[in-house]
Scaffold this active site. Structure first.
Site, short mmCIF file in Angstrom:
data_model
loop_
_atom_site.label_atom_id
_atom_site.label_comp_id
_atom_site.label_asym_id
_atom_site.label_seq_id
_atom_site.Cartn_x
_atom_site.Cartn_y
_atom_site.Cartn_z
CD GLN A 39 -3.06 -4.06 6.88
OE1 GLN A 39 -3.02 -3.09 6.13
NE2 GLN A 39 -3.67 -5.20 6.55
CE LYS A 76 -3.82 -2.23 2.45
NZ LYS A 76 -4.48 -2.46 3.74
CG ASP A 136 -9.14 0.63 5.56
OD1 ASP A 136 -8.78 0.43 4.38
OD2 ASP A 136 -8.44 0.32 6.54
#
Ligand SMILES: NC(=O)c1ccc[n+]([C@@H]2O[C@H](COP(=O)([O-])OP(=O)(O)OC[C@H]3O[C@@H](n4cnc5c(N)ncnc54)[C@H](OP(=O)(O)O)[C@@H]3O)[C@@H](O)[C@H]2O)c1
Length: 299
Positions: A98, A54, A121
């Site tokens: 994460q 990412k 997200d």
């Protein structure tokens, strides 16, 4: 193979070029560099690989990725305090925590602590609600990256033909299945969501013009389940022992046999996976716009 291959790698690469151009425009016109804080707790090796991928992608597109790594011993309140500090930092547009987190930390509380405008997200209750009410969707707002990427691939493949089709989403997680069902509903599909307690999954699958598999069971979806000509989106990422003894990545769909009957299909790897990272970048651009009062970019 008779199905058209939906090439997520190529689509994601093209999308990333557009986002790099938008980031350059923001920098030139407004002196803003889209910035995402990447929070990693513990030393899970798969998470470290995802985070590195990412960060590489966002930096290549001219964004800034700021790394916040902590040992697995970090407490939930310490993590929430870190999120709160990032919420208040005006130089940070997006916050990505994460998953999975260490077992002593409740992910829901951490996700809920992220400011909705920085939730790249798209998983916070506020943003999940905006997707549910139709305020957010394919073209606007912060939406969960994996279903958003899957939906973009479907739109590219089917266009306006999506309207009125029967769609089956197998899986009901907050991360994939539920937001995917909402995105399909926004495209006027008639949506069924299946899960581990669903009876007679093959019967439901047999009438689906669109089948999205987000299950986490290697190659569960077989040829005889799939309606001839259906579009099949395989979100699954599972490790399986190959014939040479080495482990290989496979989806939730038995690709070789299903591609003989489907009309279009995503491969694993090279399908939905690359779009997930591209959508993280799309969300970071939108987050930057939300916080600086600029219009949401048309990407
Ligand atoms: N490509 C990407 O970037 C990406 C991103 C995220 C996830 N993934 C992959 O996508 C898959 C799903 O991820 P997830 O986070 O949604 O997983 P998850 O949270 O474990 O959810 C799996 C869902 O599948 C359902 N399910 C499990 N076994 C089933 C069965 N035999 N028949 C029907 N439904 C069944 C579960 O039902 P219940 O709700 O009843 O338990 C649940 O709703 C995984 O392989 C994951 O690695 C890929």
């Amino acid at each position: 193979m008779s199905a058209r291959l939906i090439d997520g790698k190529a689509s994601a690469a093209a999308f990333r070029v557009r986002m790099a151009a938008e980031a350059a425009r923001l920098r030139q016109a407004h002196k803003i560099t889209p910035t995402v804080a990447v929070v990693l707790v513990g030393d899970d090796s798969a998470s470290a690989v995802y985070v590195a991928a990412k960060e590489k992608a966002v930096k290549e597109a001219g964004f800034i990725a700021r790394d916040f790594r902590s040992p697995a011993s970090l407490s939930e309140s310490e993590l929430i305090a870190q999120v709160d500090m990032l919420n208040r930092d005006p130089s940070v547009h997006g916050i990505l925590v994460q998953m999975p987190l260490p077992a002593h930390i409740e992910p829901r509380r951490v996700i809920a602590a992220i400011h909705p405008d920085k939730d790249v997200d798209g998983l916070s209750p506020a943003n999940a609600g905006r997707l549910l009410t139709g305020e957010f969707g394919l073209k606007r707002g912060l939406v969960a990256c994996t279903p958003l990427g899957a939906m973009m691939l479907l739109k590219e493949t089917m266009g306006a033909r999506l309207s009125g089709l029967d769609a089956l989403v197998i899986g009901r997680s907050n991360l994939v299945g539920r937001p995917m069902a909402q995105l399909l509903l926004q495209e006027n599909c008639t949506v069924t969501t299946a899960h581990s307690q669903t009876r007679d999954l093959p019967r439901l699958a047999a009438r689906a013009d669109i089948l999205v598999a987000a299950i986490g069971r290697a190659e569960l979806v077989r040829k005889d389940w799939v309606k001839p000509g259906a579009a099949v989106i395989d979100v699954g990422m599972n490790r399986k022992q190959g014939s040479n003894g080495k482990s290989k990545l496979v989806g939730d769909v038995a690709f070789d046999e299903v591609s003989a009957v489907a009309g279009a299909i995503t491969p694993v790897p090279g399908g939905v996976g690359p779009m997930t990272i591209a959508c993280l970048m799309r969300n970071t651009l939108i987050a930057a716009a939300l916080q600086t009062g600029l219009p949401q970019p048309d990407i």
